[in-house]
Design an enzyme around this catalytic site. Sequence first.
Site, PDB file in Angstrom:
ATOM      1  N   GLU A 260       9.386   3.660   8.070  1.00 37.69           N
ATOM      2  CA  GLU A 260       8.126   3.164   8.630  1.00 37.69           C
ATOM      3  C   GLU A 260       6.995   3.244   7.601  1.00 37.69           C
ATOM      4  O   GLU A 260       6.170   2.343   7.503  1.00 37.69           O
ATOM      5  CB  GLU A 260       7.739   3.959   9.891  1.00 37.69           C
TER       6      GLU A 260
ATOM      7  N   GLU B 146       4.819   0.017   6.095  1.00 35.43           N
ATOM      8  CA  GLU B 146       3.374  -0.098   6.320  1.00 35.43           C
ATOM      9  C   GLU B 146       2.524   0.114   5.069  1.00 35.43           C
ATOM     10  O   GLU B 146       1.380  -0.332   5.015  1.00 35.43           O
ATOM     11  CB  GLU B 146       2.943   0.885   7.433  1.00 35.43           C
TER      12      GLU B 146
ATOM     13  N   GLU C 217      -4.959  -3.018   6.366  1.00 36.52           N
ATOM     14  CA  GLU C 217      -5.807  -2.326   5.405  1.00 36.52           C
ATOM     15  C   GLU C 217      -5.437  -0.851   5.384  1.00 36.52           C
ATOM     16  O   GLU C 217      -5.075  -0.292   6.428  1.00 36.52           O
ATOM     17  CB  GLU C 217      -7.286  -2.487   5.794  1.00 36.52           C
TER      18      GLU C 217
END
Length: 181
Positions: free
Chosen positions: A96, A100, A146
């Site tokens: 994960e 990300e 972001e």
Amino acid sequence: MNTENILLDEKNMRYNFCPNCGGKLSIKETNSLSQLKCIDCGNIFYQNPAVGVAAILIKDKKVLLGRRNISYSNMWCIPCGYAEYYEDVREAAIREFKEETNLDIKLRDVFNIHSNFHNPAQHTVGIWFMIEEYYGNMKPGDDIDELGFFSTEDIKDKNIELAFPTDNLIILELREKGLID
Ligand SMILES: [Zn+2]
């Protein structure tokens, strides 16, 4: 412990029919538990929390957060996701985090574990790991658009809204332990 969050009712019943016979599931109360039981065959359908995994990256006493752009849009979180059914929790946290942030990580110990009741349709047990080392170029990916490092003051000053109440708790705990400012 808030039992209102724990007991099942019609709003947090995620399934209506028995996977065994297709009969209707009903809520059965036993002592402190409420379970889903099939009206036709008597099968108990166990509805357990899913496992969420998150990895904590700290730099210069600031914690890495990502801004979400799919669910909980424009809200921030410690990079996280669900462990798949067949997946080891540490492997899930590493995967994960890579999805990300594009960073490869080596995990250290577990920082803390909390139950998450914020979404009645999906209770989870969250495990927050500390990161020992990281490699690569940071780039937001998957459902994050972001990334940034924040102190608790930055979170307040920049009106950073966190998606999950337990991330708030973890950030307080990091601050209490002197790991972030
Ligand atoms: Zn049944």
